[in-house]
Write a protein that holds these residues in place. Structure first.
Motif, PDB file in Angstrom:
ATOM      1  N   ALA A 194       1.054  -0.646  -0.271  1.00  0.00           N
ATOM      2  CA  ALA A 194       0.377   0.976  -0.201  1.00  0.00           C
ATOM      3  C   ALA A 194       0.561   1.295   0.366  1.00  0.00           C
ATOM      4  CB  ALA A 194      -0.683   0.129   1.233  1.00  0.00           C
ATOM      5  N   GLY A 195       0.162   2.585  -0.430  1.00  0.00           N
ATOM      6  CA  GLY A 195       1.299   4.070  -0.812  1.00  0.00           C
ATOM      7  C   GLY A 195       2.287   3.446  -1.198  1.00  0.00           C
ATOM      8  N   ALA A 196       3.487   3.746   0.131  1.00  0.00           N
ATOM      9  CA  ALA A 196       5.201   4.039  -0.741  1.00  0.00           C
ATOM     10  C   ALA A 196       5.082   1.911  -1.400  1.00  0.00           C
ATOM     11  CB  ALA A 196       5.697   4.063   0.487  1.00  0.00           C
ATOM     12  N   GLY A 197       5.178   1.199  -0.619  1.00  0.00           N
ATOM     13  CA  GLY A 197       5.019  -0.411  -0.985  1.00  0.00           C
ATOM     14  C   GLY A 197       4.751  -0.204  -2.127  1.00  0.00           C
ATOM     15  N   LEU A 198       3.543   0.032  -2.295  1.00  0.00           N
ATOM     16  CA  LEU A 198       3.413  -0.429  -3.959  1.00  0.00           C
ATOM     17  C   LEU A 198       3.861   0.162  -4.605  1.00  0.00           C
ATOM     18  CD1 LEU A 198       0.903  -0.880  -6.096  1.00  0.00           C
ATOM     19  CD2 LEU A 198      -0.584   0.618  -5.563  1.00  0.00           C
ATOM     20  N   LEU A 247      -7.596   7.200  -7.424  1.00  0.00           N
ATOM     21  CA  LEU A 247      -9.047   8.456  -6.918  1.00  0.00           C
ATOM     22  C   LEU A 247      -9.581   7.363  -6.311  1.00  0.00           C
ATOM     23  CD1 LEU A 247      -9.430  10.392 -10.380  1.00  0.00           C
ATOM     24  CD2 LEU A 247      -7.688  10.933  -7.930  1.00  0.00           C
ATOM     25  N   SER A 248     -10.076   6.080  -6.736  1.00  0.00           N
ATOM     26  CA  SER A 248     -11.107   5.384  -5.877  1.00  0.00           C
ATOM     27  C   SER A 248     -10.403   4.359  -4.595  1.00  0.00           C
ATOM     28  CB  SER A 248     -11.401   3.990  -6.864  1.00  0.00           C
ATOM     29  OG  SER A 248     -10.885   3.014  -6.684  1.00  0.00           O
ATOM     30  N   ASN A 249      -9.127   4.971  -4.400  1.00  0.00           N
ATOM     31  CA  ASN A 249      -9.090   4.300  -3.005  1.00  0.00           C
ATOM     32  C   ASN A 249      -9.227   3.023  -3.029  1.00  0.00           C
ATOM     33  OD1 ASN A 249      -6.750   4.083  -1.343  1.00  0.00           O
ATOM     34  ND2 ASN A 249      -7.638   5.196   0.634  1.00  0.00           N
ATOM     35  N   GLU A 250      -9.634   1.403  -4.060  1.00  0.00           N
ATOM     36  CA  GLU A 250      -9.889   0.730  -3.012  1.00  0.00           C
ATOM     37  C   GLU A 250      -9.541  -0.766  -3.191  1.00  0.00           C
ATOM     38  OE1 GLU A 250     -13.198  -0.389  -2.324  1.00  0.00           O
ATOM     39  OE2 GLU A 250     -13.961   1.712  -2.628  1.00  0.00           O
ATOM     40  N   ILE A 291      -5.920   9.058   3.459  1.00  0.00           N
ATOM     41  CA  ILE A 291      -5.590  10.111   4.350  1.00  0.00           C
ATOM     42  C   ILE A 291      -4.684  11.125   3.851  1.00  0.00           C
ATOM     43  CG2 ILE A 291      -4.814   8.624   5.979  1.00  0.00           C
ATOM     44  CD1 ILE A 291      -1.779   8.982   4.845  1.00  0.00           C
ATOM     45  N   GLY A 292      -6.208  11.360   2.510  1.00  0.00           N
ATOM     46  CA  GLY A 292      -5.787  13.235   2.244  1.00  0.00           C
ATOM     47  C   GLY A 292      -4.769  13.837   1.682  1.00  0.00           C
ATOM     48  N   LEU A 293      -3.829  12.358   0.388  1.00  0.00           N
ATOM     49  CA  LEU A 293      -2.653  12.880   0.268  1.00  0.00           C
ATOM     50  C   LEU A 293      -2.587  13.226  -0.555  1.00  0.00           C
ATOM     51  CD1 LEU A 293       0.000  12.131   3.899  1.00  0.00           C
ATOM     52  CD2 LEU A 293      -0.936  14.475   2.360  1.00  0.00           C
ATOM     53  N   SER A 294      -1.442  13.033  -1.393  1.00  0.00           N
ATOM     54  CA  SER A 294      -1.058  12.571  -3.114  1.00  0.00           C
ATOM     55  C   SER A 294       0.204  11.908  -2.918  1.00  0.00           C
ATOM     56  CB  SER A 294      -1.455  13.540  -4.090  1.00  0.00           C
ATOM     57  OG  SER A 294       0.274  14.323  -3.634  1.00  0.00           O
TER      58      SER A 294
END
Length: 264
Positions: free
Chosen positions: A114-118, A168-171, A142-145
């Motif tokens: 997830a996030g930086a891991g991805l 954008l969907s964050n699913e 968490i409202g970030l890019s």
């Protein structure tokens, strides 16, 4: 090898594979600052020729590859903007080093990325997933890019529209679906870490000059005209034809035997 691996105790070198942990067990498998520091030190030595490795393996030391950044640390910072900027610079220095490598990079994407891991999985040449793999953009939650190159690498992997929808969907997305889309390169039914290591060991014994040339050509292809790139391909294959690995590979093929690269 002249680099002292004792200075980077999280980093290991075995069977020609430099293994770089990015997250630690017992810390939620969040991106670990000390692990990234040791990664950067080892990659600096590798790029300088002070470590002799034929492949790099990115792993999480726990059930997950990496669950993203330490969000609690973001919240606790006195200056959140400056704190996050420094963390991004820290990560991005490692991403730039990975991009400079001429040898293959494999990511063992077990559990969550997830996030930086991805972002780190996307930065690898090979990303190995399994039935338990789950990927998530995470940043909008968490409202970030994005950071770590996600917004650069992901559109190139799955196309701009699919990348936009995913972020954008964050699913959450299962690993098998991510593999089918081209987000991850490899899907295995067995143990992800074992499969990723086996792949890295196989690559480490392969034709290093060929790998370097392939990665160089692919990097250049995005900004080159077809005519110029054809010239670059011609020059590259002609150069490799008289290299030790090129000679061994062709001779082994003609002799109907397995090549033994790296002997020259």
């Amino acid at each position: 090898m002249t680099f002292d691996l004792d200075t980077t105790p999280l980093v290991t070198l075995e069977d020609g594979v430099l293994t770089l942990p990015i997250s630690l067990d017992g810390k939620g498998n969040a991106l670990d600052g000390e692990a990234i520091s040791q990664m950067k030190a080892a990659l600096t030595a590798l790029l300088a020729g002070e470590i002799d490795a034929g492949a790099v393996l990115l792993v999480g030391l726990g059930k997950n590859f990496c669950a993203g950044g330490n969000v609690a640390g973001f919240a606790a910072a006195d200056d959140r903007g400056e704190h996050v900027r420094e963390l991004a610079d820290h990560l991005h220095a490692a991403i730039r080093q990975l991009d400079e490598l001429t040898i293959p990079v494999v990511a063992a994407v077990a559990g969550w990325a997830a996030g930086a891991g991805l972002s780190l999985a996307l930065a690898a040449d090979f990303s190995v997933a399994g039935p338990d793999t789950r990927v998530l953009a995470a940043y909008p939650g968490i409202g970030l890019s994005p950071d770590g190159g996600m917004s650069w690498n992901l559109p190139r992997a799955i196309g701009p529209a699919a990348a936009r929808a995913f972020i954008l969907s964050n699913e959450p997305m299962p690993g098998e679906r991510a593999y089918a889309l081209g987000m991850l390169t490899t899907f295995v039914e067995g143990d992800v870490k074992e499969a990723a290591r086996a792949l890295a060991v196989r690559l480490a014994s392969g034709p290093s000059e060929s790998y370097a040339a392939v990665k160089s050509l692919l990097r250049a292809s995005g900004s080159a005209t077809l005519s110029d790139h054809l010239d670059a391909e011609r020059d590259s294959i002609a150069r490799l034809a008289v290299s030790p690995d090129g000679i061994e590979g062709v001779d082994a093929f003609v002799a109907k035997r397995s090549p033994e690269f790296g002997r020259g």
